[in-house]
Write a protein that holds these residues in place. Structure first.
Motif, short mmCIF file in Angstrom:
data_model
loop_
_atom_site.label_atom_id
_atom_site.label_comp_id
_atom_site.label_asym_id
_atom_site.label_seq_id
_atom_site.Cartn_x
_atom_site.Cartn_y
_atom_site.Cartn_z
N GLU A 87 0.83 -1.21 0.00
CA GLU A 87 0.00 0.00 0.00
C GLU A 87 0.86 1.26 0.00
OE1 GLU A 87 -2.59 -1.01 3.24
OE2 GLU A 87 -4.13 -1.80 1.88
N ARG A 88 1.95 1.20 0.76
CA ARG A 88 2.88 2.34 0.81
C ARG A 88 3.50 2.56 -0.57
NH1 ARG A 88 6.30 0.25 4.72
NH2 ARG A 88 4.63 0.22 6.25
N LEU A 89 3.96 1.47 -1.18
CA LEU A 89 4.61 1.60 -2.49
C LEU A 89 3.60 2.03 -3.55
CD1 LEU A 89 7.01 1.33 -4.36
CD2 LEU A 89 6.65 -1.15 -4.42
N ARG A 90 2.41 1.47 -3.48
CA ARG A 90 1.35 1.87 -4.44
C ARG A 90 1.11 3.38 -4.33
NH1 ARG A 90 -1.57 1.62 -8.95
NH2 ARG A 90 -3.68 2.36 -8.66
N GLY A 91 1.03 3.87 -3.09
CA GLY A 91 0.84 5.31 -2.89
C GLY A 91 1.97 6.12 -3.50
N ALA A 92 3.20 5.62 -3.33
CA ALA A 92 4.36 6.33 -3.88
C ALA A 92 4.32 6.34 -5.40
CB ALA A 92 5.65 5.69 -3.37
N LEU A 93 3.84 5.24 -6.01
CA LEU A 93 3.78 5.18 -7.48
C LEU A 93 2.68 6.08 -8.01
CD1 LEU A 93 4.36 1.35 -8.15
CD2 LEU A 93 6.05 3.19 -7.97
N LEU A 94 1.58 6.18 -7.26
CA LEU A 94 0.48 7.04 -7.69
C LEU A 94 0.87 8.51 -7.70
CD1 LEU A 94 -2.69 5.45 -6.02
CD2 LEU A 94 -2.09 5.52 -8.45
N ALA A 95 1.92 8.85 -6.94
CA ALA A 95 2.40 10.24 -6.91
C ALA A 95 3.24 10.56 -8.15
CB ALA A 95 3.20 10.48 -5.63
N SER A 96 3.25 9.66 -9.13
CA SER A 96 3.95 9.87 -10.40
C SER A 96 5.41 10.28 -10.25
CB SER A 96 3.22 10.94 -11.24
OG SER A 96 1.92 10.51 -11.53
N PRO A 97 6.21 9.44 -9.64
CA PRO A 97 7.65 9.75 -9.55
C PRO A 97 8.25 9.81 -10.96
CG PRO A 97 7.25 7.46 -8.95
CD PRO A 97 5.90 8.10 -9.09
N SER A 98 9.27 10.65 -11.12
CA SER A 98 9.87 10.77 -12.45
C SER A 98 10.63 9.51 -12.83
CB SER A 98 10.81 11.98 -12.50
OG SER A 98 11.83 11.81 -11.54
N ARG A 99 11.12 8.76 -11.85
CA ARG A 99 11.78 7.47 -12.13
C ARG A 99 11.74 6.60 -10.88
NH1 ARG A 99 14.85 5.11 -15.96
NH2 ARG A 99 14.62 6.99 -17.24
N VAL A 100 11.57 5.30 -11.12
CA VAL A 100 11.64 4.32 -10.04
C VAL A 100 12.90 3.49 -10.25
CG1 VAL A 100 10.52 2.35 -8.92
CG2 VAL A 100 9.13 4.20 -9.89
N LEU A 101 13.67 3.30 -9.19
CA LEU A 101 14.84 2.43 -9.24
C LEU A 101 14.48 1.12 -8.56
CD1 LEU A 101 17.92 1.84 -9.61
CD2 LEU A 101 18.22 2.85 -7.34
N VAL A 102 14.65 0.02 -9.26
CA VAL A 102 14.44 -1.29 -8.66
C VAL A 102 15.80 -1.94 -8.48
CG1 VAL A 102 13.35 -3.55 -8.91
CG2 VAL A 102 12.17 -1.51 -9.75
N ILE A 103 16.12 -2.30 -7.26
CA ILE A 103 17.43 -2.88 -6.97
C ILE A 103 17.28 -4.40 -6.92
CG2 ILE A 103 19.37 -2.92 -5.35
CD1 ILE A 103 18.41 -0.18 -4.32
N GLY A 104 17.75 -5.06 -7.97
CA GLY A 104 17.66 -6.52 -8.04
C GLY A 104 16.65 -6.96 -9.08
N ALA A 105 17.10 -7.81 -10.02
CA ALA A 105 16.23 -8.31 -11.09
C ALA A 105 15.92 -9.78 -10.87
CB ALA A 105 16.88 -8.09 -12.45
N GLY A 106 15.58 -10.12 -9.63
CA GLY A 106 15.02 -11.44 -9.37
C GLY A 106 13.54 -11.41 -9.70
N PHE A 107 12.79 -12.36 -9.15
CA PHE A 107 11.36 -12.42 -9.48
C PHE A 107 10.61 -11.20 -8.97
CE2 PHE A 107 12.72 -16.79 -9.91
CZ PHE A 107 12.19 -17.08 -11.15
#
Lengths: 452, 84
Positions: A142-162
């Motif tokens: 829910e926290r992350l969903r809220g952060a994504l709804l705020a339209s960040p200019s870029r998201v960094l994902v650390i780790g390309a596992g599943f």
């Protein structure tokens, strides 16, 4: 030899610590097995048991709210539920679980099903910055969903596992710019090897993800306000991002077992093949059992190592085995020896796996083709089939499962109508291993983190 | 008038390891089950009780019996210590 049923437990007190998939299914199985005594479920999270796989997919993308991922209870279990209650200690000789609120709960038999949590980003490298997320619980989602709804200019994902791949995929569905860093040469390299990993890297790039293989994050840096501003990568470059999702694996929730004398650390709580907890000096404890993501045990099929399978179906199967063994005598004990299976959905693809591809030294595409994005890959170790991965081909895996179970030769003889004319196995390209050598790590290491 | 006892909330889960994307559930209960992408099944774990019959039909129609419906009639547990 048939032992008297009295040796198993049908009355008395059973305590299950962990009220997620494994804990719930174990409680139901205990009643199915005829346990009529007092049953207590202790769960740290305040929610009734829910399913985690959709958190990184349908929930993050907004197609499903967290109120709609509650797990069904398949039968009445007449349990005392202590939710929102953390277990903090275990007194094995005294048969008591200590709770964070100072209470303690006595048991005759205990089941440890406390699962894992996301490995956090180190505080000294920016882990406390506002905008740095992990994804394991409803609240995380829910926290992350809220952060994504705020339209960040870029998201960094650390780790390309599943988990990382699914988060990146969901972010692209939302139209967000995404950078993914990955220590090895390809996504999913430790679970599926470099050959299939390269195919998945194409999905990332086609979806518009900025994929940075062979790259780690050195540190996360923030604004003076404490908000995440950018990441400094191992190659010296920087990525500006307002949201970072740390998807670097899982840690077992075993801190509460410290001082109990049980063999338990961040890799899991060790049990024997019948789910009975082991002491640090290697003896099984008669009245303490382990199941689900938290468990490490000697799988008879993979001798010489302890396996931890944080897979959805393993949680269900191991819960049932543990419940059976809790309620039955010495002559009726079951051994937990599942064929590992997991699945993932990312970038519009549906990936399913059976066996343990990560054990393999060679891989061969047996049906379809990597280019068509629809294929089956078979994995072999020293001339035996040890696993298979199917992408957008879910109906074929049953047959491969039977071959893996029977120890069929590799490359497999299939005669599939959509297969190549002849099979040409290649080095599976698992990171850190010379071609032809078996893995030097526990099988648990490459297991995915989100899909039990 | 016959008053029915209140039915328990509808809850379901699909074992997606077992699921082979035959899509029978999507036909039987399209408001509950759907494909996302070519083969990936998505579904609502807690649909409105009004679709109970459709969901039961979907569970029965699944060729690999991957759909589990809730069977408990006791109330769902609530968190103790609700001052969290």
């Amino acid at each position: 030899m048939t032992a008297p049923a009295a040796a198993g437990l049908r009355t008395g007190r059973i305590v299950v610590v962990g009220a997620s998939l494994a804990g719930l299914r174990a409680a139901e199985a205990l009643r199915d097995e005829g346990f009529t005594g007092e049953l207590t479920l202790i769960g740290e999270e305040p929610h009734e048991p829910y399913d985690r796989p959709p958190l990184s997919k349908a929930v993050l993308s907004g197609r499903l709210s967290c109120d709609h991922i509650v797990l069904p209870q398949v039968r009445n279990i007449d349990a005392r539920w202590l939710l929102g209650t953390r277990a903090t200690g275990l007194d094995v000789p005294g048969r008591r679980v200590e709770l964070a609120d100072g209470r303690s709960v006595a048991y005759d038999r205990l089941l440890i099903a406390t699962g894992t949590r996301a490995r956090p980003w180190p505080v000294q490298a920016g882990g406390r910055l506002d905008g740095v997320h992990v994804l394991r619980t409803r609240e995380d989602a829910e926290r992350l969903r809220g952060a994504l709804l705020a339209s960040p200019s870029r998201v960094l994902v650390i780790g390309a596992g599943f988990t990382g791949g699914e988060v990146a995929s969901s972010c692209r569905e939302l139209g967000l710019a995404v950078t993914v860093t990955q220590r090895s040469a390809t996504p999913l390299a430790s679970a599926l090897g470099g050959v299939i990993g390269r195919a998945t890297a194409d999905w990332y790039r086609e979806a518009g993800v900025d994929l940075r293989p062979h790259t780690t994050v050195r540190t996360l840096e923030g604004h003076p306000s404490g908000r995440l501003r950018r990441a400094v990568l191992s190659d010296g470059t920087t990525v500006d991002a307002e949201v970072a999702v740390v998807a670097t694996g899982a840690l077992a929730n075993t801190e509460w077992l410290a001082g109990s004398g049980l063999a338990a650390d961040h890799r899991g709580a060790v049990s024997d093949a019948g789910c009975r907890a082991m002491t640090a000096d290697g003896r099984p404890v008669e009245d303490v059992f382990v199941a689900g993501d938290v468990a490490r045990w000697p799988h008879p099929r993979y001798p010489g190592q302890l396996l931890r399978l944080d897979h959805w179906d393993n949680a269900v199967a191991q819960a049932r085995t543990a419940a059976h063994n809790i309620t039955h005598g010495p002559g009726e004990q079951l051994v937990h020896r599942p064929l590992p299976a997991f699945w993932s959905q990312q970038f519009g693809r549906y990936l399913k796996s059976i066996g343990v591809p990560a054990l393999a030294d060679q891989v061969v595409v047996t049906q379809g083709s990597l280019d068509r994005r629809q294929f089956v890959a078979a994995y072999g170790l020293q001339g035996r089939l040890v696993g298979a991965v199917a992408v957008d081909s879910p109906r074929v895996l049953e047959g491969y499962a039977a071959l893996v179970e029977s120890g069929a030769p590799f490359p497999p003889l299939l005669g599939a109508s959509d297969g190549p004319d002849h099979l040409d196995p290649v080095d599976a390209a698992f990171p850190g291993r010379a071609a032809g050598s078996p893995p030097d790590h526990a099988v648990s290491a490459p297991a995915p983190t989100a899909h039990r | 008038m016959i008053t029915q006892p209140p039915s328990p909330p509808l809850r379901l889960v699909v074992d997606l390891n077992r699921c082979q994307s035959y899509g029978q559930c999507v036909y039987a209960a399209p408001t509950v089950f759907r494909f996302h992408g070519e083969e990936s099944l998505e579904y609502d774990y807690a649909p409105d009780a009004g679709v109970r019959r459709e969901v039961a039909r979907a569970a029965a129609a699944c060729p690999v019996q991957a759909i589990t419906l809730g069977g408990a009639t006791e109330p769902a547990p609530t968190a103790s210590g609700d001052d969290r």
